[in-house]
Design an enzyme around this catalytic site. Structure first.
Site, short mmCIF file in Angstrom:
data_model
loop_
_atom_site.label_atom_id
_atom_site.label_comp_id
_atom_site.label_asym_id
_atom_site.label_seq_id
_atom_site.Cartn_x
_atom_site.Cartn_y
_atom_site.Cartn_z
N VAL A 12 0.75 -1.18 0.14
CA VAL A 12 0.00 -0.01 -0.21
C VAL A 12 0.67 1.19 0.21
O VAL A 12 0.49 2.31 -0.45
CB VAL A 12 -0.88 -0.04 1.34
CG1 VAL A 12 -1.77 1.32 1.18
CG2 VAL A 12 -1.57 -1.06 1.14
N GLY A 13 2.11 1.18 0.38
CA GLY A 13 3.04 2.35 0.68
C GLY A 13 3.27 2.60 1.87
O GLY A 13 4.00 3.80 2.20
N LYS A 14 3.41 1.71 2.82
CA LYS A 14 3.53 2.04 4.22
C LYS A 14 5.07 2.07 4.34
O LYS A 14 5.32 3.30 5.34
CB LYS A 14 3.03 0.47 5.00
CG LYS A 14 3.33 0.66 6.49
CD LYS A 14 2.73 -0.77 7.24
CE LYS A 14 3.50 -1.90 6.74
NZ LYS A 14 3.26 -2.65 5.42
N THR A 15 5.79 1.55 3.64
CA THR A 15 7.23 1.87 3.93
C THR A 15 7.77 3.27 3.43
O THR A 15 8.48 3.89 3.93
CB THR A 15 8.23 0.87 3.20
OG1 THR A 15 7.98 -0.33 3.94
CG2 THR A 15 9.63 1.01 3.62
N LYS A 36 11.56 -2.13 12.48
CA LYS A 36 10.54 -3.06 11.72
C LYS A 36 10.58 -4.50 12.35
O LYS A 36 11.91 -4.74 12.26
CB LYS A 36 10.78 -3.17 10.18
CG LYS A 36 9.63 -3.83 9.43
CD LYS A 36 10.09 -3.62 7.70
CE LYS A 36 8.81 -4.54 7.00
NZ LYS A 36 7.68 -3.94 7.03
N SER A 40 10.22 -9.85 4.80
CA SER A 40 10.30 -10.89 4.01
C SER A 40 10.30 -10.40 2.46
O SER A 40 9.65 -9.48 2.36
CB SER A 40 9.14 -11.81 4.42
OG SER A 40 7.84 -11.12 4.20
N ASP A 50 12.98 -3.39 2.96
CA ASP A 50 12.12 -2.18 3.56
C ASP A 50 13.18 -1.57 4.75
O ASP A 50 13.09 -0.50 4.59
CB ASP A 50 10.85 -2.76 4.13
CG ASP A 50 9.62 -3.19 3.55
OD1 ASP A 50 9.73 -2.76 2.48
OD2 ASP A 50 8.76 -3.75 4.04
N GLY A 112 4.84 -2.26 10.69
CA GLY A 112 4.55 -3.68 10.75
C GLY A 112 4.60 -4.34 9.41
O GLY A 112 5.54 -3.81 8.58
N GLY A 114 2.42 -5.83 6.36
CA GLY A 114 1.33 -6.02 5.91
C GLY A 114 0.39 -5.48 6.85
O GLY A 114 0.52 -4.68 7.49
#
Length: 226
Positions: A12-15, A36, A40, A50, A112, A114
């Site tokens: 989604v673009g979290k990182t 983090k 994976s 990440d 997190g 995912g």
């Protein structure tokens, strides 16, 4: 104060948002780091992984193994990737590394893997780890059609663990051009989920530069209270 950043789904673009936010907060004079629990899909020093992206985006002085200690090559749920690599990690292992990372900075952005129900180890999920840490939750959600459902479900699941949600950030706006759903999703999320939408990040492309990500996420630093 630290924040736990999760998402409604993977990819989604979290990182990008976590790293960009770290950079913006550090520019404003705050002592901020990133952490983090597991990675994976890439090994630890892979520049597209990440941990390395968080390090680069945030201009973090920390070694990459203080940002994320456990990384596994196969692009699978972290628990499965770890077990297939022969690693028997537990919740205690993740919490121990978090305590080490938290000693490096006054504030920590914890990203997190995912969504909240993703299994990290045999004895913990993302939601359970976030609850153990007792941190306010920031949710990254897609901007387009379907995000109201995904975001409301994520919020309700988070609430079932007693997590305090500080807001939602929508990611990838404008990817498909003019989208009527995107224009109305923020109001619907606030109405049905009962949490604030702090802002929207436009679609930045498949491989955005550090400068592009930082510019797009800079405003978020004024919406997050640490």
């Amino acid at each position: 104060m630290s924040v736990f950043i999760t998402s409604t789904d993977t990819g989604v673009g979290k990182t990008l948002i976590t790293g960009g936010l770290a950079y913006a907060l550090r520019r404003r004079g705050l002592d901020v780091g990133c952490w983090k629990p597991l990675q994976s899909g890439e090994l630890l020093h892979d520049p597209t992984g990440d941990a390395k992206r968080l390090q680069a985006l945030g201009e973090l002085p920390d070694p990459v193994d203080r940002i994320c200690l456990h990384a596994f090559f196969e692009p699978l749920a972290p628990r499965l990737a770890a077990e297939r690599a022969g690693a028997q990690l537990t919740r205690r292992d993740l919490l121990a590394h978090h305590r080490e990372a938290a000693q490096l900075h006054r504030h920590l952005l914890c990203e997190g893997a995912g969504g909240l129900a993703v299994p990290l180890t045999a004895d913990t999920t993302v939601a359970e780890l976030a609850a153990d840490l007792g941190l306010p939750l920031l949710i990254v959600a897609r901007a387009g059609l379907g995000t109201v459902n995904h975001t409301v479900l994520t919020v309700r699941y988070a609430e079932s663990y007693g997590l305090n949600i500080c807001g939602v950030i929508l990611s990838g706006a404008g990817r498909r051009g003019h989208d009527i759903a995107e224009a109305h999703n923020p109001a619907y999320i606030e109405e049905y989920a009962g949490v604030p939408v702090l802002g929207s990040i436009p679609w930045l492309g498949d491989t955005p530069s550090l400068e592009t990500v930082r510019a797009a996420t800079d405003f978020l630093a004024d919406s997050i209270t640490l």
